[in-house]
Design an enzyme around this catalytic site. Structure first.
Site, mmCIF file in Angstrom:
data_model
loop_
_atom_site.group_PDB
_atom_site.id
_atom_site.type_symbol
_atom_site.label_atom_id
_atom_site.label_comp_id
_atom_site.label_asym_id
_atom_site.label_seq_id
_atom_site.Cartn_x
_atom_site.Cartn_y
_atom_site.Cartn_z
ATOM 1 N N SER A 119 0.769 -1.172 -0.059
ATOM 2 C CA SER A 119 0.087 0.531 0.596
ATOM 3 C C SER A 119 0.359 1.347 -0.064
ATOM 4 O O SER A 119 0.089 2.494 -0.382
ATOM 5 C CB SER A 119 -0.938 0.486 1.042
ATOM 6 O OG SER A 119 -0.108 -0.190 2.162
ATOM 7 N N HIS A 140 -3.224 -2.891 -6.040
ATOM 8 C CA HIS A 140 -3.271 -2.596 -4.740
ATOM 9 C C HIS A 140 -4.617 -2.780 -4.307
ATOM 10 O O HIS A 140 -5.053 -1.968 -4.939
ATOM 11 C CB HIS A 140 -2.267 -1.630 -3.840
ATOM 12 C CG HIS A 140 -2.610 -1.171 -3.095
ATOM 13 N ND1 HIS A 140 -3.219 0.198 -2.345
ATOM 14 C CD2 HIS A 140 -2.460 -2.029 -1.774
ATOM 15 C CE1 HIS A 140 -3.114 0.436 -1.017
ATOM 16 N NE2 HIS A 140 -3.476 -1.036 -0.560
ATOM 17 N N GLU A 152 -5.106 0.095 -7.173
ATOM 18 C CA GLU A 152 -4.399 0.752 -7.549
ATOM 19 C C GLU A 152 -3.309 0.230 -8.252
ATOM 20 O O GLU A 152 -2.563 -0.830 -7.853
ATOM 21 C CB GLU A 152 -3.890 1.668 -7.059
ATOM 22 C CG GLU A 152 -4.905 2.683 -5.665
ATOM 23 C CD GLU A 152 -4.182 3.227 -4.761
ATOM 24 O OE1 GLU A 152 -4.227 4.696 -4.395
ATOM 25 O OE2 GLU A 152 -3.275 2.508 -3.762
ATOM 26 N N ASN A 190 -3.738 6.126 0.103
ATOM 27 C CA ASN A 190 -3.191 6.089 1.346
ATOM 28 C C ASN A 190 -2.816 7.331 2.260
ATOM 29 O O ASN A 190 -2.254 8.527 2.735
ATOM 30 C CB ASN A 190 -2.203 5.216 1.443
ATOM 31 C CG ASN A 190 -2.751 4.047 1.753
ATOM 32 O OD1 ASN A 190 -4.040 4.230 1.861
ATOM 33 N ND2 ASN A 190 -2.125 2.776 1.973
#
Length: 284
Positions: A119, A140, A152, A190
């Protein structure tokens, strides 16, 4: 390239979730765990998860049985040799991942794509452990993988267009919405999410409001499905700390400097849902 057989390395929450997602989407899946007992336990948990979906009318018994028939569990990394795509989902430790990629590179075929579910960590560092960095990218998934719609697709400097396109097609075949992002710590989600989570801890430490009231405020005021503390507990406080540390190492932005309370809770093994105790108590 056509992807039909997918290897998953890691049988934790994310690894098992990705395996379930791929299997229910028609891919053959080889799930590799550190022990056969853990692999078997993960497959049993997957069977339980799919049984619940049948009970809720989301899947038929035939779909459940077909998905389970497409998955095998092993403790042998060599069993991934025939996979078209291997996704690692092990601990968020760059040294561990780099060693794993070097080993996967020796095991898998020349055309196999190697991907990381990290991540936050730099994908390029893993790619450079292989003889052909062009076939390495990030894929991801989000937790829980069978439910969350986003993937992602992370493009390191070395990835080929063919690799990225194959990763995108795989995500779409899993019923996900892929977004392409360059190889930068935190990617999209994130990088935006964790300053918010970290600042929620700061508000609590400053005595502005209680954990419960901060969660209620963000749910009621912003329409979020859960508050920041419930989300931190779901992600895992150890994982959250690792993400913040990686973000801070790359950008040196104070918003990414993990709050002391978070670090102390990880030291106390209060990791959230996975340990039964985090910002909220799950032992009841």
């Amino acid at each position: 390239m056509a992807i039909t057989r997918v290897g998953i390395v890691g049988s934790g929450i994310m690894g098992s979730g990705i395996a379930e997602t791929a299997a229910t989407s028609g891919f053959e899946v080889v799930l590799r765990s550190r022990s056969q007992a853990t692999a078997d336990a993960t497959l049993a948990a997957m069977e339980k998860s799919l049984a619940k979906q049948v009970e809720r009318g989301k899947k038929t018994e035939e779909e459940r049985d077909a998905a389970l028939g497409r998955v095998s569990g092993t403790d042998d990394l060599g069993a991934l040799a025939g996979c078209d795509l291997v996704i690692e989902s092990v601990v968020e430790d760059l040294a561990v991942k780099k060693e794993l990629f070097a080993e996967l590179d020796r095991i898998t075929g020349d055309d196999a794509i190697l991907a990381t579910n990290t991540s936050t960590l730099p994908v390029i560092e893993m790619a450079m452990q292989t003889a052909d960095p062009a076939k390495v990218c990030g894929i991801h998934f989000f937790n829980p993988a069978p439910v969350m719609s986003l993937v992602e697709v992370v493009r390191p400097l070395t990835a080929s267009d063919a690799t990225i396109e194959a990763a995108r097609q795989f995500a779409e075949a899993c019923g996900k919405t892929p977004v392409e992002v360059k190889d930068q710590a935190g990617f999209i989600v994130n990088a935006l999410l964790f300053p918010y989570l970290n600042n929620a801890i700061r508000l609590h430490e400053q005595g502005v409001a209680s954990i419960e009231d901060i969660d209620a405020a963000m749910k009621g005021g912003c329409g979020f499905p859960m508050g920041p503390f419930a989300l931190l507990d779901l992600v895992g406080l150890d994982t959250s700390l690792a993400i913040l540390d990686a973000l801070y190492d790359e950008f040196r932005d104070p918003n990414y400097a993990a709050m002391p309370l978070l670090r102390r809770m990880v030291s106390a093994n209060q990791l959230g849902r996975k340990s039964g105790q985090g910002f909220l108590d799950y032992r009841k």
